[in-house]
Scaffold this motif. Structure first.
Motif, mmCIF file in Angstrom:
data_model
loop_
_atom_site.group_PDB
_atom_site.id
_atom_site.type_symbol
_atom_site.label_atom_id
_atom_site.label_comp_id
_atom_site.label_asym_id
_atom_site.label_seq_id
_atom_site.Cartn_x
_atom_site.Cartn_y
_atom_site.Cartn_z
ATOM 1 N N TRP A 159 49.644 42.112 43.212
ATOM 2 C CA TRP A 159 50.588 42.954 42.463
ATOM 3 C C TRP A 159 49.875 44.110 41.727
ATOM 4 C CZ3 TRP A 159 52.549 38.019 39.655
ATOM 5 C CH2 TRP A 159 51.737 37.703 38.588
ATOM 6 N N THR A 160 48.642 44.410 42.123
ATOM 7 C CA THR A 160 47.954 45.563 41.551
ATOM 8 C C THR A 160 48.360 46.822 42.323
ATOM 9 O OG1 THR A 160 46.099 44.202 40.860
ATOM 10 C CG2 THR A 160 45.684 46.551 41.060
ATOM 11 N N GLY A 161 49.168 47.650 41.711
ATOM 12 C CA GLY A 161 49.581 48.906 42.328
ATOM 13 C C GLY A 161 50.272 48.703 43.673
ATOM 14 N N SER A 162 50.036 49.667 44.563
ATOM 15 C CA SER A 162 50.646 49.633 45.896
ATOM 16 C C SER A 162 49.612 49.143 46.916
ATOM 17 C CB SER A 162 51.053 51.046 46.270
ATOM 18 O OG SER A 162 49.868 51.831 46.304
ATOM 19 N N GLY A 187 41.277 50.403 45.529
ATOM 20 C CA GLY A 187 40.867 49.966 44.187
ATOM 21 C C GLY A 187 39.987 48.727 44.269
ATOM 22 N N THR A 188 38.952 48.690 43.432
ATOM 23 C CA THR A 188 38.005 47.576 43.475
ATOM 24 C C THR A 188 38.153 46.670 42.243
ATOM 25 O OG1 THR A 188 36.273 48.816 42.305
ATOM 26 C CG2 THR A 188 36.343 49.019 44.737
ATOM 27 N N LEU A 189 37.686 45.443 42.420
ATOM 28 C CA LEU A 189 37.709 44.509 41.288
ATOM 29 C C LEU A 189 36.792 45.027 40.181
ATOM 30 C CD1 LEU A 189 38.772 41.822 40.217
ATOM 31 C CD2 LEU A 189 36.834 40.683 41.324
ATOM 32 N N GLY A 190 35.621 45.542 40.563
ATOM 33 C CA GLY A 190 34.684 46.066 39.557
ATOM 34 C C GLY A 190 35.291 47.216 38.769
ATOM 35 N N ASP A 250 45.348 44.107 35.643
ATOM 36 C CA ASP A 250 45.937 42.899 36.228
ATOM 37 C C ASP A 250 44.956 41.763 36.538
ATOM 38 O OD1 ASP A 250 48.640 43.386 36.194
ATOM 39 O OD2 ASP A 250 48.576 44.614 38.002
ATOM 40 N N SER A 251 43.716 42.097 36.908
ATOM 41 C CA SER A 251 42.825 40.987 37.274
ATOM 42 C C SER A 251 42.239 40.238 36.067
ATOM 43 C CB SER A 251 41.686 41.470 38.190
ATOM 44 O OG SER A 251 40.848 42.380 37.502
ATOM 45 N N PRO A 252 42.049 40.880 34.894
ATOM 46 C CA PRO A 252 41.376 40.176 33.794
ATOM 47 C C PRO A 252 42.007 38.849 33.350
ATOM 48 C CG PRO A 252 41.264 42.504 33.402
ATOM 49 C CD PRO A 252 42.174 42.320 34.591
ATOM 50 N N PRO A 253 43.333 38.723 33.215
ATOM 51 C CA PRO A 253 43.827 37.408 32.755
ATOM 52 C C PRO A 253 43.372 36.266 33.669
ATOM 53 C CG PRO A 253 45.553 39.047 32.547
ATOM 54 C CD PRO A 253 44.431 39.711 33.297
ATOM 55 N N ALA A 254 43.432 36.494 34.994
ATOM 56 C CA ALA A 254 43.000 35.439 35.922
ATOM 57 C C ALA A 254 41.497 35.184 35.783
ATOM 58 C CB ALA A 254 43.341 35.840 37.357
ATOM 59 N N LEU A 255 40.709 36.251 35.700
ATOM 60 C CA LEU A 255 39.251 36.078 35.587
ATOM 61 C C LEU A 255 38.879 35.372 34.286
ATOM 62 C CD1 LEU A 255 38.102 39.575 36.911
ATOM 63 C CD2 LEU A 255 38.070 37.388 38.142
ATOM 64 N N LEU A 256 39.631 35.661 33.222
ATOM 65 C CA LEU A 256 39.372 34.983 31.943
ATOM 66 C C LEU A 256 39.735 33.507 32.041
ATOM 67 C CD1 LEU A 256 40.727 37.798 29.626
ATOM 68 C CD2 LEU A 256 38.387 36.884 29.540
ATOM 69 N N ILE A 277 52.884 48.834 35.233
ATOM 70 C CA ILE A 277 51.810 48.332 34.374
ATOM 71 C C ILE A 277 52.418 47.261 33.480
ATOM 72 C CG2 ILE A 277 50.176 48.995 32.576
ATOM 73 C CD1 ILE A 277 50.021 51.713 33.959
ATOM 74 N N SER A 278 51.635 46.214 33.221
ATOM 75 C CA SER A 278 52.223 45.076 32.504
ATOM 76 C C SER A 278 52.577 45.437 31.066
ATOM 77 C CB SER A 278 51.271 43.884 32.520
ATOM 78 O OG SER A 278 50.162 44.126 31.702
ATOM 79 N N LYS A 279 53.684 44.856 30.607
ATOM 80 C CA LYS A 279 53.993 44.872 29.169
ATOM 81 C C LYS A 279 53.254 43.701 28.529
ATOM 82 C CE LYS A 279 58.727 46.383 30.101
ATOM 83 N NZ LYS A 279 59.337 47.448 29.345
ATOM 84 N N VAL A 280 53.210 42.601 29.269
ATOM 85 C CA VAL A 280 52.476 41.393 28.878
ATOM 86 C C VAL A 280 52.114 40.669 30.166
ATOM 87 C CG1 VAL A 280 52.567 39.173 27.668
ATOM 88 C CG2 VAL A 280 53.968 41.048 26.861
#
Ligand code: FAD
Length: 286
Positions: free
Chosen positions: A102-105, A112-115, A126-132, A196-199
């Motif tokens: 669900w990151t962009g299109s 787009g890269t994870l880094g 979008d990726s940080p919550p999962a990585l955390l 972009i996420s609100k939460v």
């Protein structure tokens, strides 16, 4: 005002060592550019300060996914499409695969890269919550050698990170120790796609006979940078799911988040939704 592209320079060395040497010789001189999906927007809008770019795109030393018996190691230059399509990530790290999807299109995911997502340090990424939630570890690299640090210690303040001017993010390591953990991820935005996420919240929990033995909560858009909600985790560890423990967790998360009012939402809405998402996850355990 829009930028004049002729005022920008881009160099594209063909090895990671060559990039690192240039960064070591002239730190703060070059801005690394990977997929460019953040930087080209900033450039177009006249917001990109650095006029000299050094390309990381397609450096094979940064674009890989390695699976070992204990961990998965994802190169910083790995795209969201690479992540979304990886068999082991889909099977074992479903909330990361979900975040990538669900990151962009699709065009964004191809480029787009994870880094780039991590180093850009948006509180709403979008990726940080999962990585955390997975308690990922980062490897940073420079001519001085590699160093590792837990991802939860990478963000220092709004858009400020632990990365030194001569360093790059090399890779992200996630332990394969989460078999049997319950998982949850949800992004609340204006639309289901391209918003972009609100939460956003990602949770991993090990639950034994209704008792939470271990829980990790990663959140976006509720602080000045993506963060683990450790007080809320603590309030739930060792607890069984009852109306009382849910009410206590809701009260704790409301004290732990520090959202802001901005064009996308209000602080009040964000805090209420964060508590609702946590409750939704806890009720799913019952
Ligand atoms: C239309 C559109 C929709 C989008 N939707 C979303 C979305 O839904 N969710 C979301 O999270 N993001 C979204 N984004 C933002 C963006 O696509 C992501 O943040 C993406 O992961 C950025 O990666 P990149 O490789 O393109 O980064 P770049 O633009 O190349 O770089 C971003 C930053 O990271 C630095 N950087 C990149 N790689 C490294 C490295 N290895 N080491 C050190 N520094 C590095 C760069 O110097 C720069 O500061 C969207 C962007 C656009 C244009």
């Amino acid at each position: 005002m829009r930028s004049n592209i002729a005022h920008y320079d881009l160099i594209a060395p063909n090895s990671l060592d060559a990039v690192l040497q240039i960064l070591a010789d002239s730190p703060d001189h070059y801005t690394p550019i990977a997929g460019g999906t953040e930087l080209m927007v900033a450039l177009g809008a006249g917001r990109l300060q650095g006029k000299k770019l050094i390309s990381l795109w397609n450096l094979e030393e940064l674009r890989f996914i390695e699976v070992t018996p204990d961990a998965i190691i994802i190169g910083a230059g790995t795209t969201f499409t690479d992540i979304r399509q990886h068999r082991v990530i889909a099977a074992e790290f479903s909330i990361l695969a979900q975040a990538a999807s669900w990151t962009g299109s699709i065009a964004n995911q191809n480029r787009g890269t994870l880094g780039g997502n991590i180093v850009n340090a948006s509180p709403a990424a979008d990726s940080p919550p999962a990585l955390l939630a997975y308690d990922a570890e980062l490897t940073l690299i420079s001519t001085r050698g590699p160093r590792t640090l837990p991802y939860r210690d990478f963000h220092l303040a709004y858009k400020e990170t632990a990365l030194e001017p001569d360093e790059l993010l090399h890779s992200i390591t996630i332990s394969r120790n989460y078999k049997g953990y319950k998982t949850y991820i949800r992004k609340v935005g204006t639309r289901n796609a391209q918003a972009i996420s609100k939460v956003a919240i990602a949770v991993l929990a090990r639950v034994n006979k209704g008792r939470i033995e271990d829980i990790r909560i990663g959140a976006a858009s509720v602080r000045e940078y993506p963060a683990r909600l450790t007080a809320t985790e603590k309030s739930l560890t060792g607890k069984t799911i009852t109306p009382e423990s849910i009410a206590a967790a809701r009260a704790t998360i409301l004290t732990e988040v520090r959202p802001i009012d901005d064009i996308r939402s209000t602080a009040k809405y964000r805090a209420a939704v964060a508590a609702n998402l946590l409750e939704e996850f806890l009720l799913s355990l019952g």
